[in-house]
Design a protein around this motif. Structure first.
Motif, mmCIF file in Angstrom:
data_model
loop_
_atom_site.group_PDB
_atom_site.id
_atom_site.type_symbol
_atom_site.label_atom_id
_atom_site.label_comp_id
_atom_site.label_asym_id
_atom_site.label_seq_id
_atom_site.Cartn_x
_atom_site.Cartn_y
_atom_site.Cartn_z
ATOM 1 N N ALA A 180 44.455 46.813 41.442
ATOM 2 C CA ALA A 180 44.853 45.402 41.473
ATOM 3 C C ALA A 180 45.558 45.038 40.172
ATOM 4 O O ALA A 180 46.566 44.323 40.161
ATOM 5 C CB ALA A 180 43.637 44.517 41.705
ATOM 6 N N PHE A 228 40.377 42.259 49.578
ATOM 7 C CA PHE A 228 39.845 41.152 48.796
ATOM 8 C C PHE A 228 40.402 41.184 47.377
ATOM 9 O O PHE A 228 40.778 40.152 46.819
ATOM 10 C CB PHE A 228 38.321 41.273 48.787
ATOM 11 C CG PHE A 228 37.630 40.229 47.968
ATOM 12 C CD1 PHE A 228 37.638 38.902 48.358
ATOM 13 C CD2 PHE A 228 36.949 40.580 46.815
ATOM 14 C CE1 PHE A 228 36.982 37.939 47.600
ATOM 15 C CE2 PHE A 228 36.296 39.629 46.059
ATOM 16 C CZ PHE A 228 36.311 38.306 46.451
ATOM 17 N N LEU A 229 40.473 42.386 46.790
ATOM 18 C CA LEU A 229 40.904 42.502 45.401
ATOM 19 C C LEU A 229 42.403 42.275 45.245
ATOM 20 O O LEU A 229 42.862 41.866 44.186
ATOM 21 C CB LEU A 229 40.542 43.886 44.848
ATOM 22 C CG LEU A 229 39.048 44.163 44.670
ATOM 23 C CD1 LEU A 229 38.826 45.592 44.225
ATOM 24 C CD2 LEU A 229 38.435 43.196 43.667
ATOM 25 N N ILE A 256 39.885 47.769 41.432
ATOM 26 C CA ILE A 256 40.129 46.851 40.313
ATOM 27 C C ILE A 256 41.309 47.320 39.449
ATOM 28 O O ILE A 256 42.241 46.539 39.211
ATOM 29 C CB ILE A 256 38.836 46.659 39.486
ATOM 30 C CG1 ILE A 256 37.878 45.778 40.292
ATOM 31 C CG2 ILE A 256 39.139 46.028 38.140
ATOM 32 C CD1 ILE A 256 36.552 45.516 39.621
ATOM 33 N N GLU A 260 36.783 45.259 50.624
ATOM 34 C CA GLU A 260 36.946 45.252 49.165
ATOM 35 C C GLU A 260 38.407 45.310 48.712
ATOM 36 O O GLU A 260 38.849 44.491 47.904
ATOM 37 C CB GLU A 260 36.173 46.419 48.526
ATOM 38 C CG GLU A 260 34.684 46.170 48.379
ATOM 39 C CD GLU A 260 33.909 46.736 49.564
ATOM 40 O OE1 GLU A 260 34.522 46.938 50.629
ATOM 41 O OE2 GLU A 260 32.699 46.971 49.417
#
Lengths: 275, 383, 289
Positions: free
Chosen positions: A125, A213-214, A122, A210
């Protein structure tokens, strides 16, 4: 004595029953996906009413699988190439030299494998958004390098340690410079390790959900993320075309897995090689 | 003091309290190994080994690596199931018992010390498995550590001990359970030359003091000769010869055994004739008289001579001098100084290379006269 | 090594520098974002402070995700390790072991998304499992294993058990087989060989296997969304973090949740490693002379 033998037999029997139960169910879930992807209509029966190939065609066009596959190939091979290029020399240095902060550096390489990808994914990103790299293939590749490079380092280090340093010393005594030493002595000797690390990173990157995807945008999805979105949005599209896509994903992974299993021990997929 | 005293006393008390696999069979008469064999796939690692061991005997299994000696030991210990044959401790058949029910003590090649247990707990492991009370374990472990002179290291982990000390722990661990039989798998092979000699004497002393039946695997004939009451020579899984060291040394049963017993000069010659037990041979410019070790039927025979049995003196052959049997003229090709004597490679005039040992100082290039007594030339049928 | 070292002393710095690109990459792509997220988590619309953390722990909808995640991941990890240990032990020298490992590696490589999709079909009310239970009269009505806690739990077992098995198998086979043999000659039955030799030597491996299995279970995300009830019983902490970042665009809050997630995760790792310190941690082969 006899009682002991009986309990041992019962115990072994129980173990294989549990293993069998597990494998049957895993194959059940895989078979369910495969069968459904070929089904015309499958409601409330053991097997579908009929079989068809149409879902593969519709999945291909609906989910723009051609571009997704191209992105997947680009991402995976870039990650494998870069992580090997960066990771193998690092592994060599770590296996051969003692220097300051070596323990700290080792910890730095272990940490990305020890915390959930979400926790650094996160913030990563967020950083990538600031740099306008989020949603691009470059961003996806960068994110996937985070676990890939440490993995290569940890897999290759034991392979370097297996090579007798006297071999390198001998090569230098016979006049090989650093460049020749590297390409004529080290690379051939390290080929099994590099191959193992490369294949393992490849299989892991295809399945890495993950981080992709992020960081992925609509044009930089890999197969696994596209599959997630299609399952997530199920109901809009026919379940069969979702499963057709799942089968394509499965085939992509399994082909590489079969290749990998020829060269590496299955246990290496989950951990670094020991000894 | 006699170190064995605390041992036998402890053995009796434990034997009466808890019927453990060991302790009961200590006073057995003989261990009978009847035609045991072990195959790995299609290859026979051990073929029909037949051996009866008396209580208290020290047996060495001798042979090159891969000859089946370790296989034999593992079969006796119960670590490898037999393909055929039986093993008896007196009238009790034991070959189908698991290793933990046989109660034999074993010393492994790399010692196999438990890395997570201290020396004291390593040595006491077998006693603990037998349910012996803690204070008695302590007493018997102390006695065993005293026997191998390791009291000072009792609370260390094995990783902190030297090779020789680890070796002593392994021996103490095997003897403290007072097994009817102790099995040793090349226990000295990982030690350097000096320590190996020391530990060899130590093993000899422990065997003398405790009198435990011992089966000892080694590839070193010196070890086997110096330690064993009887030696079993194995090659390719087959028993070559069983006998006391002196017998094997003086009268090897075949070429394999001869080679292993240090008969370095092995030559194939023409068999001229046989007279009684004597064989007359010629070839490669040599003329030799030797003793036929087996029935020589073919026209060729192989002779074996130990370097020590060849007498060397400097000599120049006079032209046209008669060439008596068992005398060879030659020139020193290579001389190795071995401290007590010289090992000389002699190139005979006929071109054959012979090895001889002599206390006489020899220099490369010396002209020499070699002589060997007919009794020390052993003649075998060619393989 | 000493002779080699003296020959190579001149180049020592150059060789050590080979580690630099790798370190730089991890610093830049892992540590920097992580620290950036750490700092970001303390900023809010109203200025700098603990507001995000206060909000997280005072909002049950958010703070409960920790308990929810632990409630799924901890039992799943215990089940995975608990199954994997005896099974790895029983099969470590079995002739079918290589085949078994090759089969078990499949669910790991297929990844969580595919397993979730497969389980949706397989465990669903019309799936093969329920059909089988009804036909064999093992159950009178379809049992609900999807879109709830059990769906997520089972997906964690399907991907986590093979992982734990392969990990423990590699640790078990790293134990010198001559040690249990030595124990056997000293009178230890197979069970006591396990208790006194294998288990103590396996403690470090078990600790690491538990940690790595737990990381996987704790970061559960796609299956919690696809196979669970993401609004309720399986609203795990990853979902909360994702929503904060990509649905509310509240990056500071998302970073705070990510930090909390990392904190809980590291707390468990530290706890396991602390327990491990109480046990033996040396080589798992006998010392060599």
């Amino acid at each position: 004595m006899r009682d002991g033998a009986l309990t041992a037999k019962l115990w072994a029997g129980l173990i294989w029953v549990v293993i069998g139960f597990f494998i049957v169910n895993v194959f059940g879930l895989i078979a369910a996906v495969v069968v459904n992807s070929f089904a015309t209509r499958w409601l409330g029966t053991w097997l579908p009413a009929g079989f068809t190939l149409q879902w593969y065609g519709s999945a291909w066009s609906e989910f723009q699988l051609d571009s997704v596959l191209i992105v997947t190939v680009e991402v995976v091979f870039a990650v494998v190439a870069i992580s090997l290029l960066v990771g193998v020399p690092a592994a060599y240095a770590l296996a051969r030299r003692d220097f300051r902060f070596k323990r700290a550096i080792l910890l730095l390489f272990v940490l990305p494998l020890l915390v959930p990808p979400m926790t650094y994914g996160i913030p990563l990103a967020t950083v990538l958004y600031r740099l306008h790299l989020a949603g691009t293939i470059v961003g996806v590749i960068l994110a996937n390098l985070v676990p890939a490079v440490p993995f290569v380092v940890l897999v290759v280090t034991p392979f370097v340690e297996q090579i007798d340093p006297r071999l390198e010393a001998a090569a230098r005594v016979f006049g090989a410079g650093t460049f020749r030493l590297f390409f004529h002595v080290l690379v051939p000797l390290l080929t099994p390790g590099i191959l193992a690390a490369g294949l393992l990173v490849l299989v892991r990157t295809i399945a890495m959900f993950e981080l992709t995807f992020l960081t992925a945008g609509p044009d930089s999805q890999t197969l696994v993320v596209a599959l997630y979105y299609s399952v997530f949005a199920a109901g809009i599209r026919a379940g069969q075309s979702v499963d057709a896509m799942a089968v394509i994903y499965m085939a992509t992974t399994l082909v590489w897995l079969l290749i990998a299993l020829r060269f590496v021990n299955p246990t290496q997929l989950v951990t670094r090689v020991k000894e | 003091m006699n170190p064995s005293a605390p041992f036998s006393a402890a053995g009796e008390s434990s034997g009466s309290k808890k019927p453990a696999p060991s302790g009961r069979e200590q006073n057995f008469q003989q261990l009978r190994i009847e035609k045991i064999s072990r195959n790995f796939g299609a290859t026979a690692a051990l073929a029909a080994l037949d051996l009866t061991i008396r209580s208290g005997e020290f047996i060495a299994l001798l042979g090159p690596s891969g000859c089946g000696k370790s296989t034999a030991l593992n079969c006796i210990a119960g670590l490898l199931p037999l393909t055929g044959g039986t093993i008896w401790l007196d009238e009790r058949r034991i070959d189908q018992l698991r290793p933990e029910r046989r109660g034999f003590g074993m010393v492994f090649q790399n010692y196999a010390l438990f890395p997570h247990l201290t020396v004291r707990r390593n040595v006491g492991f077998g006693l603990k498995m037998r349910g012996i009370p803690g204070n008695e374990i302590r007493r018997r472990v102390d006695a065993a550590l005293e026997l191998v002179q390791l009291q000072a290291h009792a609370d260390k982990l094995p990783g902190r001990l030297s090779g020789g000390q680890q070796q002593r722990v392994a021996i103490a661990r095997a003897i403290v359970i007072e097994p009817p039989v102790i099995l040793m798998d090349e226990p000295l092979s990982n030690l350097d030359a000096k320590l190996r000699l020391e530990m060899r004497a130590e093993i000899k002393r422990i065997h003398r003091d405790l009198g435990r039946t011992t089966i000892y695997v080694t590839h070193d004939q010196d070890e086997a000769l110096s330690l064993a009451d009887r030696i079993v020579v194995l090659n390719d899984g087959r028993t070559q010869q069983i006998g006391p060291p002196e017998e094997l040394y003086a009268k090897p049963a075949n070429l394999q055994v001869a080679r292993f017993m240090g008969y370095r000069n092995i030559l194939e010659l023409d068999l001229e004739r046989v007279e009684g037990s004597f064989a007359f041979l010629a070839g490669s410019g040599l003329q030799l008289q030797g003793i036929a070790q087996e029935c020589l039927t073919s026209k060729r025979a192989v002779i074996a001579i130990r370097p020590d049995d060849i007498a060397i003196e400097p000599a120049q052959r006079k032209i046209n001098e008669a060439h008596p049997r068992n005398v060879i003229f030659g020139q020193a090709e290579l001389v190795e100084y071995c401290g007590r004597d010289y090992l000389v490679d002699v190139l005979a005039e006929s071109g054959v290379l012979l090895h001889a040992r002599t206390p006489r100082r020899i220099v490369t290039g010396d002209r020499l006269r070699l002589a060997v007594s007919p009794e020390r030339v052993l003649a075998f049928s060619p393989a | 090594m000493s002779s080699a070292a003296s020959i190579q002393r001149k180049t020592v710095d150059v060789t050590a520098l080979l580690v630099a690109p790798g370190v730089g990459l991890v610093l830049l792509l892992f540590l920097y974002p992580f620290l950036y997220g750490f700092l970001l988590s303390f900023s809010a619309h109203e200025g700098v402070g603990l507001r995000n953390y206060v909000k997280f722990f005072s909002t049950p909808f958010l703070s409960q995700t920790i308990a929810t995640t632990l409630w799924i991941s901890f039992p799943a990890t215990v089940v995975n390790i608990g199954l994997a240990l005896p099974i790895a032990f029983a099969t470590r020298r079995h002739r079918l072991q290589r085949l078994l490992t090759a089969i078990l590696v499949v669910p790991i490589t297929l990844g969580t998304v595919l397993i979730a999709e497969g389980l949706l079909l397989y465990l669903g009310p019309q799936g093969w499992l329920n059909r089988f239970l009804l036909v064999t009269h093992l159950s009178t009505s379809a049992i609900h294993l999807t879109h709830n806690y059990w769906g997520v739990f089972l997906s964690l077992v399907v991907s986590g058990f093979p992982f734990a098995y392969l990990l423990l198998l590699s640790y078990l086979t790293g134990i010198d087989p001559v040690l249990p043999q030595a124990a056997a000659t000293l009178g230890a039955s197979p069970w006591r060989q396990f208790i006194h030799i294998y288990l103590p030597l396996l403690v470090p491996g078990l600790a690491i296997a538990f940690c790595l299995s737990f990381v996987q279970a704790f970061s559960v995300f796609p299956s919690a969304v696809l196979l669970g009830a993401p609004a309720g019983p399986t609203r795990v902490i990853s979902i909360a973090a994702y929503q904060a970042a990509f649905e509310d665009y509240d990056y500071p809050m998302a970073s705070a949740i990510a930090m909390i997630m990392a904190g809980v995760q590291l707390l468990v790792v530290v706890l396991i490693l602390a327990i491990r310190v109480l046990f033996y941690r040396g080589p798992t082969v006998g010392p060599k002379g």
